[in-house]
Design an enzyme around this catalytic site. Structure first.
Site, PDB file in Angstrom:
ATOM      1  CG  HIS A  41      -2.073  -1.218   1.670  1.00 45.74           C
ATOM      2  ND1 HIS A  41      -1.044  -2.219   1.332  1.00 45.74           N
ATOM      3  CD2 HIS A  41      -3.065  -1.234   1.482  1.00 45.74           C
ATOM      4  CE1 HIS A  41      -3.008  -3.000   1.396  1.00 45.74           C
ATOM      5  NE2 HIS A  41      -3.442  -2.374   1.662  1.00 45.74           N
ATOM      6  CD  GLU A 124      -1.956   3.889  -3.694  1.00 45.54           C
ATOM      7  OE1 GLU A 124      -1.558   4.115  -2.264  1.00 45.54           O
ATOM      8  OE2 GLU A 124      -3.609   4.158  -3.402  1.00 45.54           O
ATOM      9  CG  ASP A 149      -6.810  -5.557  -3.325  1.00 46.11           C
ATOM     10  OD1 ASP A 149      -5.911  -5.196  -2.429  1.00 46.11           O
ATOM     11  OD2 ASP A 149      -7.702  -6.358  -3.580  1.00 46.11           O
ATOM     12  N   GLY A 150      -3.066  -4.186  -3.170  1.00 42.62           N
ATOM     13  CA  GLY A 150      -2.654  -4.805  -2.176  1.00 42.62           C
ATOM     14  C   GLY A 150      -1.915  -6.184  -1.384  1.00 42.62           C
ATOM     15  CG  ASP A 170       1.404   1.606   6.327  1.00 37.93           C
ATOM     16  OD1 ASP A 170       0.668   1.898   6.992  1.00 37.93           O
ATOM     17  OD2 ASP A 170       1.339   3.213   5.472  1.00 37.93           O
TER      18      ASP A 170
HETATM   19  C1  LIG Z   1      -1.516   4.238   4.777  1.00 41.97           C
HETATM   20  S1  LIG Z   1      -1.045   5.267   2.836  1.00 41.97           S
HETATM   21  C2  LIG Z   1       0.431   4.344   2.555  1.00 41.97           C
HETATM   22  C3  LIG Z   1       1.175   5.329   3.185  1.00 41.97           C
HETATM   23  C4  LIG Z   1       2.764   4.566   2.471  1.00 41.97           C
HETATM   24  N1  LIG Z   1       3.217   3.460   2.473  1.00 41.97           N
HETATM   25  C5  LIG Z   1       4.025   5.108   2.942  1.00 41.97           C
HETATM   26  O1  LIG Z   1       4.752   4.788   4.018  1.00 41.97           O
HETATM   27  O2  LIG Z   1       4.920   6.151   2.837  1.00 41.97           O
HETATM   28  C6  LIG Z   1      -2.395   3.798   2.213  1.00 41.97           C
HETATM   29  C7  LIG Z   1      -2.644   3.771   1.001  1.00 41.97           C
HETATM   30  O3  LIG Z   1      -3.180   2.665   0.230  1.00 41.97           O
HETATM   31  C8  LIG Z   1      -3.656   2.571  -0.427  1.00 41.97           C
HETATM   32  N2  LIG Z   1      -4.250   1.494  -1.295  1.00 41.97           N
HETATM   33  C9  LIG Z   1      -6.129   1.391  -0.573  1.00 41.97           C
HETATM   34  N3  LIG Z   1      -6.321   0.318  -0.455  1.00 41.97           N
HETATM   35  C10 LIG Z   1      -5.165   0.037  -1.834  1.00 41.97           C
HETATM   36  C11 LIG Z   1      -5.111  -1.441  -2.146  1.00 41.97           C
HETATM   37  N4  LIG Z   1      -6.124  -2.591  -1.856  1.00 41.97           N
HETATM   38  N5  LIG Z   1      -3.985  -1.937  -2.661  1.00 41.97           N
HETATM   39  C12 LIG Z   1      -3.004  -0.942  -2.224  1.00 41.97           C
HETATM   40  N6  LIG Z   1      -2.836   0.029  -2.346  1.00 41.97           N
HETATM   41  C13 LIG Z   1      -4.020   0.367  -1.558  1.00 41.97           C
HETATM   42  C14 LIG Z   1      -4.762   4.155  -0.881  1.00 41.97           C
HETATM   43  O4  LIG Z   1      -4.274   4.722  -1.688  1.00 41.97           O
HETATM   44  C15 LIG Z   1      -3.210   4.888   0.135  1.00 41.97           C
HETATM   45  O5  LIG Z   1      -2.511   5.472  -1.123  1.00 41.97           O
END
Ligand SMILES: C[S@@+](CC[C@H](N)C(=O)[O-])C[C@H]1O[C@@H](n2cnc3c(N)ncnc32)[C@H](O)[C@@H]1O
Length: 287
Positions: A41, A124, A149-150, A170
């Site tokens: 994520h 992302e 999808d993460g 995350d």
């Molecule tokens: C908490 S933030 C990530 C911050 C990043 N890891 C950092 O430390 O800089 C979570 C991110 O996950 C993305 N996201 C949400 N659902 C997701 C999914 N199923 N798969 C991948 N990314 C996703 C969101 O758009 C968001 O940008």
């Protein structure tokens, strides 16, 4: 989905997460063999702390801002140097008076600390956020930014061909059941790659959900599971984060001691009550 990390970039939770990531990558770089970072994520990679979003919450001022203003013990400063290198890379114009203009997210921390032989996969799903991340990673042949999808990546992309590396998980924690999903995801991924380092971030807000999550992970009997937690309020806050934590599976053997030094120095700086509470210990009692 409503979550936008731009509101929270550089807050105490980001500092904890990125310092842990930086220490793990520093350890992995002790050996020449390539490693892979899988950031399930990933977010935007770089955040403008003067943006409307960041200014509206001001969270970064009590996070990275407070750390940069603080006089920390030299041993903590030395251990923070890799994370600071990422901050410096995000601010090529320099950081004046402890006020950074930009804050590096996890993909940029990994990009700065990785070597030519290492690889980085970032997932992302939000198109606008992903475009920003593509821009941050542009021209770096080591990095892939994927619209994947993460949660699926967590199971599908391990083990990587390098057989060394770290998976950072995350998620936004805005949907019910995300703690359970995290625990289930870890169990599956660890089953496929028992030697991988897995770093999972979680919020401390609903303490019952956190307790259930810890019990679920402990019940999975995954050896070498480190629990790292930081509370920034003396009492639980109903409407906001009281703290946050990370579960790190297969941590570098140096990590627990390093984090005790770092977090004991950072807790009073990051905590709303000027004290804070730090827990660094093994989840399974036999370790
Ligand atoms: C908490 S933030 C990530 C911050 C990043 N890891 C950092 O430390 O800089 C979570 C991110 O996950 C993305 N996201 C949400 N659902 C997701 C999914 N199923 N798969 C991948 N990314 C996703 C969101 O758009 C968001 O940008």
């Amino acid at each position: 989905m409503n979550y936008r990390h731009a509101f929270h970039a550089g807050n105490f939770a980001d500092v904890l997460k990125h310092v842990v990531l930086a220490r793990i990558l520093t350890y992995l770089a002790r050996k020449d063999g390539a490693y892979r970072v899988i950031d399930t994520h990933a977010g935007a990679g770089l955040y403008d702390l003067w943006s409307d979003e960041a200014q509206r919450t001001g969270e970064w001022e009590a996070g990275v801002g407070a750390v940069l203003r603080a006089a920390l013990p030299p041993e903590a400063e030395a251990l923070l140097a890799p994370w600071r290198a990422a901050l410096d890379a995000a601010n090529p114009q320099g950081i004046t008076d402890g006020l950074p203009r930009h804050y590096p997210g996890s993909p940029l921390v990994a990009k700065v600390l990785s070597r030519p032989q290492d690889r980085l996969v970032c997932c992302e799903t939000e198109p606008g956020v992903r475009s920003a991340l593509v821009e941050v990673m542009k021209g770096d042949a080591r990095a892939k930014v994927l619209p994947v999808d993460g949660w699926q990546a967590l199971a599908a992309y391990v083990p990587p061909k390098e057989r060394r590396g770290v998976v950072l998980v995350d998620p936004p924690f805005e949907q019910a059941g995300e703690f359970h999903r995290l625990a289930e995801g870890l169990k599956t991924a660890h089953g496929r790659w028992p030697g991988g380092v897995f770093a999972l971030w979680y919020p401390i807000k609903d303490i019952r959900a956190v307790d259930a999550f810890r019990r679920e992970i402990a019940h999975a009997q995954i050896p070498k599971t480190l629990r790292i937690e930081l509370d920034i309020y003396a009492t639980r806050q109903a409407d906001r984060l009281s703290g946050c934590g990370m579960i790190v599976v297969n941590p570098p053997f140096t990590l627990a001691d390093e984090l005790r030094v770092i977090l004991n120095a950072l807790a009073p700086v990051l905590a709303a009550d000027g004290k804070g509470r730090v827990r660094v210990g093994w989840l399974m009692p036999e370790h």
